[in-house]
Design an enzyme around this catalytic site. Structure first.
Site, PDB file in Angstrom:
ATOM      1  N   PHE A   1       0.792  -1.418  -0.002  1.00  0.00           N
ATOM      2  CA  PHE A   1      -0.192  -0.472   0.190  1.00  0.00           C
ATOM      3  C   PHE A   1       1.107   1.260   0.117  1.00  0.00           C
ATOM      4  CE2 PHE A   1      -2.704  -3.167   2.116  1.00  0.00           C
ATOM      5  CZ  PHE A   1      -3.819  -3.179   1.097  1.00  0.00           C
ATOM      6  N   CYS A   2       1.090   2.017   1.247  1.00  0.00           N
ATOM      7  CA  CYS A   2       1.527   3.095   1.450  1.00  0.00           C
ATOM      8  C   CYS A   2       3.395   2.703   0.590  1.00  0.00           C
ATOM      9  CB  CYS A   2       1.664   3.205   2.347  1.00  0.00           C
ATOM     10  SG  CYS A   2       0.854   3.230   3.283  1.00  0.00           S
ATOM     11  N   ILE A   3       3.856   1.612   1.021  1.00  0.00           N
ATOM     12  CA  ILE A   3       5.504   1.724   0.278  1.00  0.00           C
ATOM     13  C   ILE A   3       5.787   1.999  -1.017  1.00  0.00           C
ATOM     14  CG2 ILE A   3       7.580   0.583  -0.164  1.00  0.00           C
ATOM     15  CD1 ILE A   3       7.010   1.633   2.975  1.00  0.00           C
TER      16      ILE A   3
END
Length: 174
Positions: A115-117
């Site tokens: 997701f965020c990476i």
């Protein structure tokens, strides 16, 4: 090229929630080593906290929203900021802060890989920043479809090249 370290979502609610991240202690130690090397080189350190709406488990100020206590972050000198989306750039002033600090390349570590990476690596490149992805400095949890180890390996392979340089954390220098 000026580098900065960007640490994403190493928060109590994710790090120590009901589902534990893959190799969480090793990843935490690896990120803390990156922090020490960034500090020694006087490279800026940016730390993102995923922030949910008021009343959610990760609302600003809630216990699960806090950074994991063993993360070697110093709020007095590191740049902490809140985000509400998978991208560390959307709805934040991160890009402006990086430009002001003359940062050209980001070393990206933390959670969660898929997701965020992933999103932050892709957006950083679109915004003109170089990306270094230490393959052993990000993590996630198992999902019904894939084990965390497979998710991490897939993203390391997918992001390498077009979206960043894949390295071992021990090879990162600032």
């Amino acid at each position: 090229m000026a580098d900065a370290l960007l640490i994403i979502d190493m928060q109590t609610g994710l790090y120590d929630g009901p589902e534990k991240p893959f190799e969480r202690e090793r990843v935490l130690d690896t990120i803390n080593q990156l922090i020490q090397r960034a500090r020694a080189a006087h490279a800026p350190i940016f730390v993102a906290r995923h922030t949910g709406p008021a009343g959610s488990p990760i609302a600003a100020g809630s216990p699960f929203w806090q950074l994991w206590p063993a993360l070697d972050v110093d709020a007095a000198r590191d740049q902490l900021f809140d985000k509400t989306r998978p991208s560390c750039f959307l709805g934040t002033d991160l890009a402006q802060q990086l430009h002001a600090a003359q940062v050209k390349q980001l070393v990206i570590a933390g959670m969660k890989t898929q997701f965020c990476i992933d999103t932050t690596c892709r957006v950083a490149v679109e915004l003109g920043f170089g990306v270094v992805l230490p393959e052993d400095a990000h993590t996630c949890m198992d999902t019904p479809a894939l084990k965390a180890e497979a998710i991490i390996e897939h993203h390391n392979a997918t992001l390498a090249g077009a979206f960043g340089q894949r390295v071992k954390a021990a090879e990162v220098s600032f």
